[in-house]
Design an enzyme around this catalytic site. Structure first.
Site, PDB file in Angstrom:
ATOM      1  CB  SER A 253      -0.476   2.935   6.954  1.00 21.98           C
ATOM      2  OG  SER A 253      -1.398   2.787   5.907  1.00 21.98           O
ATOM      3  CE  LYS A 254      -0.449  11.707   7.004  1.00 17.84           C
ATOM      4  NZ  LYS A 254       0.699  12.505   7.423  1.00 17.84           N
ATOM      5  NE  ARG A 255       1.040   4.964   1.351  1.00 19.08           N
ATOM      6  CZ  ARG A 255       1.521   3.871   0.780  1.00 19.08           C
ATOM      7  NH1 ARG A 255       1.161   3.556  -0.436  1.00 19.08           N
ATOM      8  NH2 ARG A 255       2.372   3.105   1.412  1.00 19.08           N
TER       9      ARG A 255
END
Ligand code: GLU
Length: 485
Positions: A253-255
């Site tokens: 994930s980007k986060r």
């Protein structure tokens, strides 16, 4: 087999996702292995998701990874243009052909109407798929609406009976009852094709023989095959790839900062290590080998080695690969790559960076760990008495005090501050005092670094710190130890 032609078809929506990069890598390996042509196609028909500069990121990332295309937007080729928005006009004629043959139809339903009918179906517990409402408009009505300029989309007319099956080279036979297939949009109201339509038209026009892409397209592939058949085209071979996951449940994930190629490069992972590891995420060479150059990957790659179970991208394993690549690196290259990280930790401090690099190379797993490992060289350590009291080392406050006093006395007369001289002053003196090396060097290293684990031992650290700083730290530790005693 005819000449193999594959394509990597990213959408320019931001940074390069590791899953996408792995798809590109497998496409490339497969194509090179079969001496075919690897095509780069930019899929930018979804203007809302378009990100300025993303195409350049794609070019740059692939080249940096050693993945080169034979045809593509920037280098041209026989099927140019290779950017879908520049091919905009080529899709509508095929849509019209499909309309004429009854495999597609104009749809004038507005967003609100669709929403209403969807909600009503769902409230009755039904799964919504387009209800073929506009398929039943008569010709005159369609013509009237078109002439009046009413916005429309073009939908595929999927059959209600029978099955559409195909063989995927990784997932095996996939079969879908036609009644479950929805009448997907082929041409949007803005005149642009959807991915669902453009991929079929372009793969055909570009002569793609093997479609290699993420498994999220597996369930739509029966619909694509209906289009190929309706247009009288031969269907390519399919190689769908399992999603790259962080663990059994989570996607990258980007986060969490683990989704993009650039995230890893920023952290100080090496491209070669990343590519080597990425190749193994979902593919098995069939033997015990783990280290591969690109050439070796091309040689070893085979579709049979691809797995259909979720591909887990294990960051610890990547870190292990990275450490190995760093260990095997040419020392000059290591120094050059480590330098910005040294500077980040040391600021303007004058230090023998070549020697520091020698001490650090075998201990560096990821470049971004460097500042944390060497910041003690610049920041004076806080005194921590517990570090000196160590049963295993038989070290106590009193023995440490004695060891530091002895070190001080032995080093005091040294004028030339080299590792060799420091060594020459300390070791014979320790022996002459009837002590073991560790008894003195252990507390000395703690006094100089404030850490139990350091790159290099007391002698190397004393050398790196320089005479003045070594004495400053020694004296400060001695004072603090005496205050304890
Ligand atoms: N543009 C699609 C994507 O980025 C490509 C899928 C395909 O390879 O067909 O996911």
């Amino acid at each position: 087999m005819n000449e193999v032609r594959t394509r990597f078809a990213p959408s320019p929506t931001g940074f390069m996702h590791l899953g996408g990069l792995r798809t590109a890598l497998y496409c490339y390996l497969f194509t090179r292995k079969h001496k075919g042509k690897f095509i780069l196609r930019i899929e930018d028909t979804d203007q809302e998701r378009y990100v300025e500069g993303a195409t350049e990121v794609i070019y740059h990332t692939l080249r940096e990874c050693g993945i080169y295309w034979d045809e593509g937007p920037d280098i041209g080729g026989p099927a140019a243009p290779y950017v879908q928005s520049e091919r905009k006009d080529s899709y509508l004629p095929y849509a019209r052909q499909l309309i004429a043959s009854g495999h597609a139809y104009y749809c004038f339903c507005s967003r609100e109407e669709l929403q209403q009918r969807r909600e009503s179906a769902e409230s009755r517990g039904l799964t919504w798929k387009y209800d073929k409402h506009c398929l039943h408009l008569d010709k005159g009505e369609i013509q009237r609406r078109l002439s009046a300029g009413q916005p429309y989309v073009v939908r595929q007319n999927t059959p209600l009976e029978g099955d559409s099956g195909f063989d995927d080279l990784v997932y095996g036979h996939i079969s879908a009852p036609n009644e479950t297939l929805d009448d997907m949009v082929l041409i949007k109201a803005d005149g642009m094709p959807t991915y669902n339509f453009a991929n079929v038209i372009d793969d055909h026009l570009m002569g793609i023989t093997h479609v290699i892409r993420g498994m999220e397209y597996l369930s739509s592939t029966p619909k694509y095959n209906l289009l190929y058949r309706a247009l009288g085209w031969s269907i390519p071979m399919y190689i769908h790839l399992p999603t790259v996951m962080r663990d059994a449940k989570h996607k990258l994930s980007k986060r969490d900062g683990d989704a993009y190629y650039s995230d890893f490069i920023k952290k100080g992972y090496l491209t070669e290590a990343l590519i080597n590891y990425l190749a193994l995420v979902g593919w098995n060479p069939g033997d015990e080998r783990e280290f591969f150059t690109m050439e070796e990957l091309i040689e070893a790659f085979s579709v049979e080695g691809l797995s259909k179970s979720p591909a887990i991208f294990d960051i610890n394993k990547l870190t292990w690969f990275n450490a190995e690549y760093i260990r095997r690196m040419d020392p000059d290259k290591y120094l050059a790559m480590a330098m910005p990280w040294f500077e980040q930790a040391l600021g303007g401090m004058k230090i023998d960076c070549t020697r520091l690099a020698q001490l650090m190379q075998s201990r560096t797993e990821v470049f971004s760990h460097i500042p944390g490992m060497i910041s003690f060289l610049r920041e004076r350590p806080d005194f921590d008495v517990s570090l000196y009291e160590n049963k295993k080392q038989k070290s106590t406050i009193a023995s440490s005090s004695g060891a530091l006093e002895l070190s001080r006395a032995l080093l005091d007369s040294l004028e030339t501050w080299t590792e060799e001289r420091i060594h020459g002053a300390l070791l014979p003196g320790i022996a002459a005092a009837g002590l073991k090396n560790g008894t003195v060097l252990w507390p000395l290293r703690i006094a100089l670094s404030g850490q139990l684990s350091t790159p290099g031992g007391a002698i190397e650290i004393a050398y790196l710190l320089g005479r003045e700083e070594t004495f400053r730290r020694l004296d400060s530790a001695l004072r603090a130890l005496r205050a304890q005693g």
